[in-house]
Design a protein around this motif. Structure first.
Motif, mmCIF file in Angstrom:
data_model
loop_
_atom_site.group_PDB
_atom_site.id
_atom_site.type_symbol
_atom_site.label_atom_id
_atom_site.label_comp_id
_atom_site.label_asym_id
_atom_site.label_seq_id
_atom_site.Cartn_x
_atom_site.Cartn_y
_atom_site.Cartn_z
ATOM 1 N N VAL A 41 0.845 -1.188 0.000
ATOM 2 C CA VAL A 41 0.000 0.000 0.000
ATOM 3 C C VAL A 41 0.883 1.242 0.000
ATOM 4 O O VAL A 41 1.814 1.351 0.792
ATOM 5 N N GLY A 42 0.589 2.153 -0.923
ATOM 6 C CA GLY A 42 1.292 3.428 -0.970
ATOM 7 C C GLY A 42 0.446 4.515 -0.347
ATOM 8 O O GLY A 42 -0.778 4.502 -0.464
ATOM 9 N N THR A 43 1.094 5.425 0.331
ATOM 10 C CA THR A 43 0.378 6.535 0.964
ATOM 11 C C THR A 43 0.981 7.857 0.512
ATOM 12 O O THR A 43 2.130 7.928 0.105
ATOM 13 N N ASP A 44 0.180 8.896 0.603
ATOM 14 C CA ASP A 44 0.663 10.234 0.290
ATOM 15 C C ASP A 44 -0.239 11.239 0.984
ATOM 16 O O ASP A 44 -1.355 10.906 1.397
ATOM 17 N N GLU A 45 0.258 12.431 1.127
ATOM 18 C CA GLU A 45 -0.531 13.505 1.719
ATOM 19 C C GLU A 45 -0.265 14.778 0.946
ATOM 20 O O GLU A 45 0.739 14.900 0.259
ATOM 21 N N ALA A 57 -5.097 13.088 2.973
ATOM 22 C CA ALA A 57 -4.221 11.918 2.948
ATOM 23 C C ALA A 57 -4.961 10.794 2.240
ATOM 24 O O ALA A 57 -6.187 10.707 2.295
ATOM 25 N N ALA A 58 -4.198 9.951 1.547
ATOM 26 C CA ALA A 58 -4.807 8.843 0.819
ATOM 27 C C ALA A 58 -3.870 7.643 0.836
ATOM 28 O O ALA A 58 -2.665 7.783 1.016
ATOM 29 N N ALA A 59 -4.451 6.484 0.657
ATOM 30 C CA ALA A 59 -3.679 5.247 0.534
ATOM 31 C C ALA A 59 -4.271 4.458 -0.625
ATOM 32 O O ALA A 59 -5.481 4.507 -0.866
ATOM 33 N N VAL A 60 -3.418 3.750 -1.343
ATOM 34 C CA VAL A 60 -3.897 2.965 -2.471
ATOM 35 C C VAL A 60 -3.100 1.672 -2.565
ATOM 36 O O VAL A 60 -1.916 1.630 -2.255
ATOM 37 N N SER A 61 -3.788 0.628 -2.953
ATOM 38 C CA SER A 61 -3.159 -0.657 -3.200
ATOM 39 C C SER A 61 -3.489 -1.050 -4.637
ATOM 40 O O SER A 61 -4.663 -1.096 -5.013
#
Length: 95
Positions: A41-45, A57-61
């Protein structure tokens, strides 16, 4: 010397962390993928934080197939995308 505030301690901690090169990040990702099934899972803000404004903020797989599809459409660095590029990626993801 006075007491340092939380923001100062946070800034010192960020400055002490070494930056990871793109090649090193890709190597780490490859090792994770080869270690077996499981989600990566990658995250970013984005934003300025509670002191200066809102934060998102978000997370994606993504599956490897989805990742390759996005890379083939030119996704490398979201901060460098043009408005047209964002629309093209959005349309592809919505399909």
């Amino acid at each position: 010397m006075g007491r340092r505030g939380g923001l100062e301690r946070w800034a010192e901690g960020r400055a002490a962390r070494p930056r990871v090169s793109r090649d090193e990040a890709l190597e780490r990702l490859s090792v994770l993928r080869s270690s077996g099934p499981g989600a990566i899972v990658g995250t970013d803000e984005a934003g300025r934080g509670p002191l200066a404004g809102p934060v998102v903020a978000a997370a994606v797989s993504l599956t490897p197939v989805q990742e390759e599809a996005l890379l083939s459409l030119g996704l490398r660095d979201s901060k460098k995308l043009t408005a047209r590029g964002r629309e093209r990626l959005w349309d592809a993801m919505a399909e």
